[in-house]
Design an enzyme around this catalytic site. Structure first.
Site, mmCIF file in Angstrom:
data_model
loop_
_atom_site.group_PDB
_atom_site.id
_atom_site.type_symbol
_atom_site.label_atom_id
_atom_site.label_comp_id
_atom_site.label_asym_id
_atom_site.label_seq_id
_atom_site.Cartn_x
_atom_site.Cartn_y
_atom_site.Cartn_z
ATOM 1 N N LYS A 118 -0.630 -25.210 -20.150
ATOM 2 C CA LYS A 118 -1.661 -25.774 -20.925
ATOM 3 C C LYS A 118 -0.756 -26.460 -22.141
ATOM 4 C CE LYS A 118 -5.505 -25.064 -18.543
ATOM 5 N NZ LYS A 118 -5.102 -24.323 -17.350
HETATM 6 C C1 LIG Z 1 -6.524 -23.518 -16.762
HETATM 7 C C2 LIG Z 1 -8.155 -24.044 -16.595
HETATM 8 C C3 LIG Z 1 -9.101 -22.658 -16.557
HETATM 9 C C4 LIG Z 1 -8.571 -21.354 -16.440
HETATM 10 O O1 LIG Z 1 -7.950 -21.077 -17.767
HETATM 11 P P1 LIG Z 1 -7.074 -19.518 -17.574
HETATM 12 O O2 LIG Z 1 -6.685 -19.546 -18.971
HETATM 13 O O3 LIG Z 1 -5.928 -19.400 -16.587
HETATM 14 O O4 LIG Z 1 -8.183 -18.292 -17.299
HETATM 15 C C5 LIG Z 1 -10.257 -22.911 -16.552
HETATM 16 N N1 LIG Z 1 -10.568 -24.138 -16.652
HETATM 17 C C6 LIG Z 1 -9.969 -25.493 -16.572
HETATM 18 C C7 LIG Z 1 -10.438 -26.819 -16.401
HETATM 19 C C8 LIG Z 1 -8.606 -25.100 -16.572
HETATM 20 O O5 LIG Z 1 -7.655 -26.297 -16.488
#
Ligand SMILES: *Cc1c(COP(=O)(O)O)cnc(C)c1O
Length: 387
Positions: free
Chosen positions: A192
């Site tokens: 992210k």
């Molecule tokens: C990465 C992501 C998640 C999940 O995030 P985590 O921190 O890995 O639980 C949920 N929704 C979207 C759109 C994502 O890209």
């Protein structure tokens, strides 16, 4: 790594262009070492400070640091009593976590199509068609970090008496999330815009609901670990059926370092995305780039739409040979086996058409102009040879 197909330059001599590696360095290492030296490993001052600093940066009153965005989404549904008998409107064009948490809440995810391949956000018009007496909530996903039309969704939710949640996993660093909605969940997963390896943050607008969510993070206990260990609280009661969704000090310390760099990284991401848009428009006009360049965005990923009928696996494989990583966002959730078995066959024509053409090209703050140009020219070559 296998290097079987090869129209590309000598792979040994060309650097790998990664899709979206984390940006980590000496500051993060020092922060980790300091936590280990301190001996306090979880839910301490780093977590509290990370929450306060994150809230300040995002222009909200408070934030709750958790183990993942998935946990944050789960807590927000539970804190607002979304459960059995309820339906939640969600896009299908998202990571599966957005819908899985609805299933875990005991509610039913109702998939909503997108309007337009160039604006791959959940469609208000289609959401309206899917309303029933059971509809209780909506979860928006700011695809690629580009903000949905929040005022329009707020109006829609108010008109129909619905709760409005944000999956803001792609939006770290963007102000305005969690202010017009019940809650917003951010992700610090390793790919992210900022990372703690695994981690997330939940912003809940209403202070009472926020307190409830905070308790849910830690088994529904009334007193925190820090309160008890510092002698501020003698015992505790359990006021809710909570979870262990806690964040530890090591990751919070990494997060605090990352937070100081996040806004500059997001600026860099937007500039790189703008260069892609410009280069692709002039070099490969048959490739479309979703969203107008003017929308607010954290530029989390760079989606592009290949010309209709392109053999995407072949393009991806040609790019891999040219040492360029690509991905696909997202295989629609309603097409996954578990969802088909449980909820039956669904058809979302615009989502399916989008997903069939989408390719995600590298985007991260360290990408150079030359890298972008190499991606675009390699893509042009791949499309020419696939024709
Ligand atoms: C990465 C992501 C998640 C999940 O995030 P985590 O921190 O890995 O639980 C949920 N929704 C979207 C759109 C994502 O890209």
């Amino acid at each position: 790594m296998a290097r079987t197909e090869g129209t590309s330059p000598d792979p040994e001599r060309v650097s790998l262009i990664e899709l979206g590696p984390p940006s980590l360095g000496a500051d993060e290492k020092d922060a980790i070492a300091a936590v280990l030296d301190s001996g306090w490993l979880t839910m301490g001052e780093h977590v509290r400070s990370f929450e306060a600093e994150f809230a300040a940066l995002h222009g909200v009153d408070d934030a709750i640091c958790v183990g993942s965005a998935t946990a944050a989404l789960q807590m927000s549904l539970q804190a607002f009593d979304v459960g059995p008998g309820d339906e939640v409107l969600v896009p299908s064009l998202t990571f599966v976590a957005t819908a899985n948490v609805v299933v875990h809440a005991g509610a039913t995810p109702v998939f909503v199509d997108i309007d337009d391949p160039l604006v791959p956000h959940m469609s208000l018009a289609d959401a309206e068609r899917r309303l029933t007496e059971r509809t209780k909530a909506i979860t928006l996903v700011h695809y690629a970090g580009t903000t949905c039309d929040l005022p329009a969704w707020r109006d829609f939710a108010d008109t129909h008496g619905l709760l409005l949640f944000e999956d803001a996993a792609h939006c770290a660093g963007m102000r305005g999330h969690g202010r017009l909605t019940e809650a917003a969940a951010f992700s610090f997963y390793s790919n992210k815009n900022m990372t703690t390896a695994e981690g997330g943050m939940l912003v809940v607008r209403d202070p009472e609901r926020s307190d409830r969510a905070r308790a849910l993070r830690n088994h529904g206990l009334t007193a925190s670990t820090l309160d008890r260990s510092s002698g501020r609280a003698a015992g505790y009661d359990v006021v809710d059926f909570g979870h262990n969704f806690r964040m530890d000090e090591i990751r919070a310390a990494i997060g605090r370092v990352q937070l100081t760099k996040l806004l500059a990284w997001n600026d860099a991401r937007r500039a790189i995305s703008a260069r892609y848009r410009e280069r692709l428009a002039s070099a490969i006009p048959s490739v479309e780039v979703p969203f107008e360049g003017t929308r607010p965005t954290a530029a989390h990923i760079q989606p592009i739409l290949l010309p209709l009928g392109t053999d995407r696996p072949k393009i991806a494989s040609e790019l891999r040979s040219a040492r360029i990583q690509t991905s696909m966002h997202y295989p629609p959730i309603h097409r996954f086996d578990a969802y088909r078995r449980t909820y039956g066959e669904r058809h979302l024509p615009t989502t399916e058409a989008f997903a069939a053409r989408e390719l995600t090209v590298p985007l991260h703050p360290k990408l150079t102009d030359d890298d972008v140009d190499r991606v675009v020219s390699s893509l042009a070559d791949a499309l020419a040879s696939a024709r």
